[in-house]
Design an enzyme around this catalytic site. Structure first.
Site, PDB file in Angstrom:
ATOM      1  N   CYS A 134       0.698  -1.233   0.225  1.00  0.00           N
ATOM      2  CA  CYS A 134      -0.149  -0.058  -0.444  1.00  0.00           C
ATOM      3  C   CYS A 134       0.808   1.479   0.345  1.00  0.00           C
ATOM      4  O   CYS A 134       1.564   1.390   1.447  1.00  0.00           O
ATOM      5  CB  CYS A 134      -0.603  -0.089   1.302  1.00  0.00           C
ATOM      6  SG  CYS A 134      -2.096   1.343   1.388  1.00  0.00           S
ATOM      7  N   CYS A 137      -0.522   4.343   2.243  1.00  0.00           N
ATOM      8  CA  CYS A 137      -0.414   3.877   3.515  1.00  0.00           C
ATOM      9  C   CYS A 137       1.428   3.963   4.273  1.00  0.00           C
ATOM     10  O   CYS A 137       1.594   5.153   4.850  1.00  0.00           O
ATOM     11  CB  CYS A 137      -0.232   2.240   4.013  1.00  0.00           C
ATOM     12  SG  CYS A 137      -2.324   1.714   3.328  1.00  0.00           S
ATOM     13  N   ASP A 138       1.901   3.980   2.929  1.00  0.00           N
ATOM     14  CA  ASP A 138       3.287   3.260   3.383  1.00  0.00           C
ATOM     15  C   ASP A 138       4.663   4.877   2.517  1.00  0.00           C
ATOM     16  O   ASP A 138       5.363   4.677   3.710  1.00  0.00           O
ATOM     17  CB  ASP A 138       3.998   1.764   3.758  1.00  0.00           C
ATOM     18  CG  ASP A 138       2.918   1.169   4.335  1.00  0.00           C
ATOM     19  OD1 ASP A 138       2.626   1.582   5.433  1.00  0.00           O
ATOM     20  OD2 ASP A 138       3.154   0.235   3.696  1.00  0.00           O
TER      21      ASP A 138
END
Ligand code: NAP
Length: 322
Positions: A134, A137-138
């Site tokens: 992701c 997200c990261d």
């Protein structure tokens, strides 16, 4: 044991749209959120192609709006992972978190799909330490670093383009010479000066050093040569698997594991159980198609609960109500 007329499993665009329609039809659905409330759109940034938002909308905001809309009409939400279902008789039984059992006269399954893994040494061990599925997200953690994105589809193009906001260098690693991605997404990535390409290679392992990713080892498909591509992070963007494991053979699935629906409807092989969104759609997999099928599932469930379940689902869409 709590009894409900309708339980909806999943809170992506399909589950939440089903919840809006079912709640407006006074079915007071219980909506089970699962481990990823809001579904895959909560792991994306700007959604540019959902109709009604000419300037785009953030994925999490879109999902939050849908949830509020469902709540306004009386949908009830609960968090928890469905561990078991019993579809052998009605009311159906849904076990949440291994113990909490709920009964329902009708069930809508909208559990979506999850990111696929490469299944190579180092991948699992280094997940959260440089390996991710992701970018949204990261990506932030890779500011000023080099990253690799594995895959040749739209997801890989999207993730790679997004990661150029943070990383100094993004390398797309793909197992063939041709990309699967749509022209527009390919071009966007090709025109980005921070993106480079390593084509026709198979990832064989993720190499770590001191709890961090150091390189992705790949084998050249033409020469067989194995080499290491040094990197700080590996983003795996190779598609998705439908979340149907909990059904344990109780519903008909297709050869890829997606729920098989009947004709133009969302009806499954079990009367009273309906499926919508990515869990039954290996083809379109868009937020808007998922939302559309969520609407259909709620209407199909309502019709079933009203007692008109002997409908011939194989006929044309002309049976839908205005
Ligand atoms: P996808 O289209 O199935 O592409 C998966 C890619 O990963 C393919 O290039 C595939 O290679 C590669 N791959 C699969 N397994 C692999 C493995 N074990 N090792 C190495 N590579 C592997 O999946 P997706 O990109 O997630 O897209 C899914 C759907 O969502 C598509 O319909 C897409 O259009 C849509 N989508 C749209 C957008 C957008 O419009 N903004 C964004 C994301 C996704 P091969 O090509 O060799 O099979």
């Amino acid at each position: 044991m709590a009894h409900h007329r309708l339980i909806i499993l999943g809170t992506g665009p399909a589950g939440l749209t089903a919840a809006i329609y079912a709640a407006r039809a006074n079915l007071e659905p219980l909506v089970v959120e699962g481990t990823e409330p809001g579904g895959q759109l909560t792991t994306t940034t700007e959604v540019e192609n959902f109709p009604g938002f000419p300037d785009g909308i953030l994925g999490p905001e879109l999902m939050d709006n849908m949830r509020k809309q469902a709540e306004r009409f009386g949908a009830r939400f609960m968090q928890g992972w469905v561990t078991e279902v019993d579809l052998s008789q009605r009311p159906f039984r849904v076990t949440i978190g291994g113990g909490d059992v709920h009964e329902a006269d009708a069930l809508i399954i909208a559990t979506g799909a999850s990111a696929k893994k490469l299944g190579i040494p180092g991948e699992a061990e280094l997940t959260g330490r440089g390996v991710s599925t992701c970018a949204t997200c990261d990506g932030f953690f890779f500011r000023g670093k080099r990253v690799i994105v594995v895959g040749g589809g739209d997801s890989a193009m999207e993730e790679a383009t997004f990661l150029t906001k943070f990383a100094t260098e993004v390398t797309i690693v793909h197992r063939r010479n041709e990309l699967r991605a749509s022209k527009v997404m390919q071009e966007r990535a090709r025109n980005n000066p921070k993106i480079s390409w390593v084509m026709n290679v198979t990832p064989v392992s993720v190499i770590g050093e001191g709890n961090k990713v150091k390189a992705l080892e790949v084998r050249d498909n033409a020469t067989g040569e194995v080499r290491q591509l040094e990197t700080d992070g590996v983003f795996v963007a190779i598609g998705h698997t439908p979340n149907t494991g909990f059904l344990q053979g109780q519903l008909e699935l297709n050869e890829l594991g997606y729920i098989q629906t009947r004709g133009v409807s969302t009806a499954t092989s079990v009367e009273g159980v309906f499926a919508c969104g990515d869990v039954m759609d290996p083809h379109y997999r868009q937020a808007i198609t998922a939302a559309g099928s969520g609407c259909k599932a709620a209407m199909d469930a309502e019709r079933f609960l009203e007692g008109s379940s002997s409908h011939d689902w194989s006929v044309s869409a002309g049976s839908a109500r205005a």
